[in-house]
Design a protein around this motif. Structure first.
Motif, PDB file in Angstrom:
ATOM      1  N   PRO A   1       9.581  -5.052   4.139  1.00  0.00           N
ATOM      2  CA  PRO A   1      10.266  -4.235   3.138  1.00  0.00           C
ATOM      3  C   PRO A   1      10.009  -2.751   3.357  1.00  0.00           C
ATOM      4  CG  PRO A   1       8.326  -5.263   2.189  1.00  0.00           C
ATOM      5  CD  PRO A   1       8.489  -5.834   3.566  1.00  0.00           C
TER       6      PRO A   1
ATOM      7  N   LEU B   1       7.439   0.233  -1.275  1.00  0.00           N
ATOM      8  CA  LEU B   1       7.334  -0.834  -2.269  1.00  0.00           C
ATOM      9  C   LEU B   1       5.900  -1.342  -2.377  1.00  0.00           C
ATOM     10  CD1 LEU B   1      10.628  -2.830  -1.655  1.00  0.00           C
ATOM     11  CD2 LEU B   1      10.221  -0.789  -3.064  1.00  0.00           C
ATOM     12  N   ASP B   2       5.493  -1.620  -3.597  1.00  0.00           N
ATOM     13  CA  ASP B   2       4.142  -2.082  -3.945  1.00  0.00           C
ATOM     14  C   ASP B   2       3.061  -1.025  -3.687  1.00  0.00           C
ATOM     15  OD1 ASP B   2       4.713  -4.542  -5.068  1.00  0.00           O
ATOM     16  OD2 ASP B   2       4.626  -5.589  -3.151  1.00  0.00           O
TER      17      ASP B   2
ATOM     18  N   ARG C   1       7.085  -4.831  -6.577  1.00  0.00           N
ATOM     19  CA  ARG C   1       8.203  -5.702  -6.188  1.00  0.00           C
ATOM     20  C   ARG C   1       8.647  -6.646  -7.287  1.00  0.00           C
ATOM     21  NH1 ARG C   1       7.461  -7.667  -0.240  1.00  0.00           N
ATOM     22  NH2 ARG C   1       9.445  -8.610  -0.716  1.00  0.00           N
TER      23      ARG C   1
ATOM     24  N   VAL D   1      12.530  -2.033  -8.779  1.00  0.00           N
ATOM     25  CA  VAL D   1      12.869  -2.702  -7.519  1.00  0.00           C
ATOM     26  C   VAL D   1      14.046  -3.653  -7.730  1.00  0.00           C
ATOM     27  CG1 VAL D   1      12.025  -4.279  -5.728  1.00  0.00           C
ATOM     28  CG2 VAL D   1      10.585  -2.387  -6.518  1.00  0.00           C
TER      29      VAL D   1
ATOM     30  N   TYR E   1      16.396  -1.980  -5.320  1.00  0.00           N
ATOM     31  CA  TYR E   1      16.062  -2.679  -4.079  1.00  0.00           C
ATOM     32  C   TYR E   1      16.177  -4.196  -4.295  1.00  0.00           C
ATOM     33  CZ  TYR E   1      13.887   1.843  -3.103  1.00  0.00           C
ATOM     34  OH  TYR E   1      13.651   3.175  -2.924  1.00  0.00           O
TER      35      TYR E   1
ATOM     36  N   TRP F   1      14.650  -6.914  -2.076  1.00  0.00           N
ATOM     37  CA  TRP F   1      13.205  -7.008  -1.948  1.00  0.00           C
ATOM     38  C   TRP F   1      12.511  -7.400  -3.247  1.00  0.00           C
ATOM     39  CZ3 TRP F   1      12.172  -7.248   2.920  1.00  0.00           C
ATOM     40  CH2 TRP F   1      13.020  -6.596   3.818  1.00  0.00           C
ATOM     41  N   HIS F   2      13.278  -7.627  -4.293  1.00  0.00           N
ATOM     42  CA  HIS F   2      12.681  -7.973  -5.586  1.00  0.00           C
ATOM     43  C   HIS F   2      12.095  -9.375  -5.556  1.00  0.00           C
ATOM     44  CE1 HIS F   2      12.769  -9.315  -9.867  1.00  0.00           C
ATOM     45  NE2 HIS F   2      12.178  -8.138  -9.987  1.00  0.00           N
ATOM     46  N   GLN F   3      10.956  -9.529  -6.212  1.00  0.00           N
ATOM     47  CA  GLN F   3      10.315 -10.837  -6.357  1.00  0.00           C
ATOM     48  C   GLN F   3      10.153 -11.125  -7.839  1.00  0.00           C
ATOM     49  OE1 GLN F   3       6.620 -10.307  -4.251  1.00  0.00           O
ATOM     50  NE2 GLN F   3       7.550 -10.733  -2.272  1.00  0.00           N
TER      51      GLN F   3
END
Length: 190
Positions: free
Chosen positions: A155, A159-160, A167, A172, A176, A179-181
């Motif tokens: 990613p 991020l993070d 994320r 995000v 994004y 890349w999102h969780q």
């Protein structure tokens, strides 16, 4: 949240100004010019003399050249104002030891190992600590892809690295989404 407002009269004592500028060169490299300047608002005795208010206590500069991967290809320092003339600026080419370091990969720790303590100047070594984020900011979106990540499928680097860009967060998810969780499901333990 409003800024903290002083409730008592105060007077300035000291100012430290940090400045980092990044320049694109026509040969594809980038020059980084960083400075640290300390001044006092009052006269101070210093090394057997009086340093007048507003005259720098420290004025120190770092000059780096980096490539597109943020690897340092040239490094030097310059001390123009110092407390102990004839001593403070006598570290030779100590900051040339940064050549070969990468600003995105273990830079801060490597600087401490190579230049911390008596191996360098406290103030120049501290100035090094702001370089990675300042140079990344200069190159974000042009030299560094901040949207799609790297060629290895990782990613985007940012991020993070802070609460806003975690994320599993809303920022995000919105900016994004690839890349999102999903947030971890919390389990209550009784």
């Amino acid at each position: 949240m409003p800024p903290v407002q002083p409730t008592v009269t105060r007077r300035p004592l000291h100012r430290r100004a940090l400045d980092v500028q990044v320049f694109a060169r026509e040969d594809g490299l980038f020059d980084v010019e960083a400075s640290l300047i300390d001044t006092k608002s009052h006269d101070v005795p210093l090394a057997g003399e009086t340093r007048r208010a507003g005259t720098p206590i420290h004025e120190m500069h770092l000059h780096l050249t980096v490539d597109a991967t943020l690897t340092i290809t040239a490094a030097a320092s310059d001390t123009r104002w110092m407390p102990y003339v004839g001593a403070c600026g006598e570290h030779g080419d100590a900051y040339a030891r940064m050549i070969g370091l990468n600003l995105m990969k273990g830079f801060r720790q490597a600087v401490q190992e190579r230049l911390g303590g008596t191996r360098g100047c406290t103030h120049l070594t501290e100035l090094c600590q702001v370089l990675p984020t300042a140079v990344i900011q200069a190159m974000a979106g042009s030299v560094i892809d901040t949207r799609e990540g790297d060629a290895d499928g990782n990613p985007p680097f940012q991020l993070d690295r802070c609460h806003a860009l975690r994320r599993d967060g809303e920022t995000v998810a919105k900016f994004y989404p690839r890349w999102h969780q999903a947030p971890e499901t919390a389990t209550n333990v009784s």
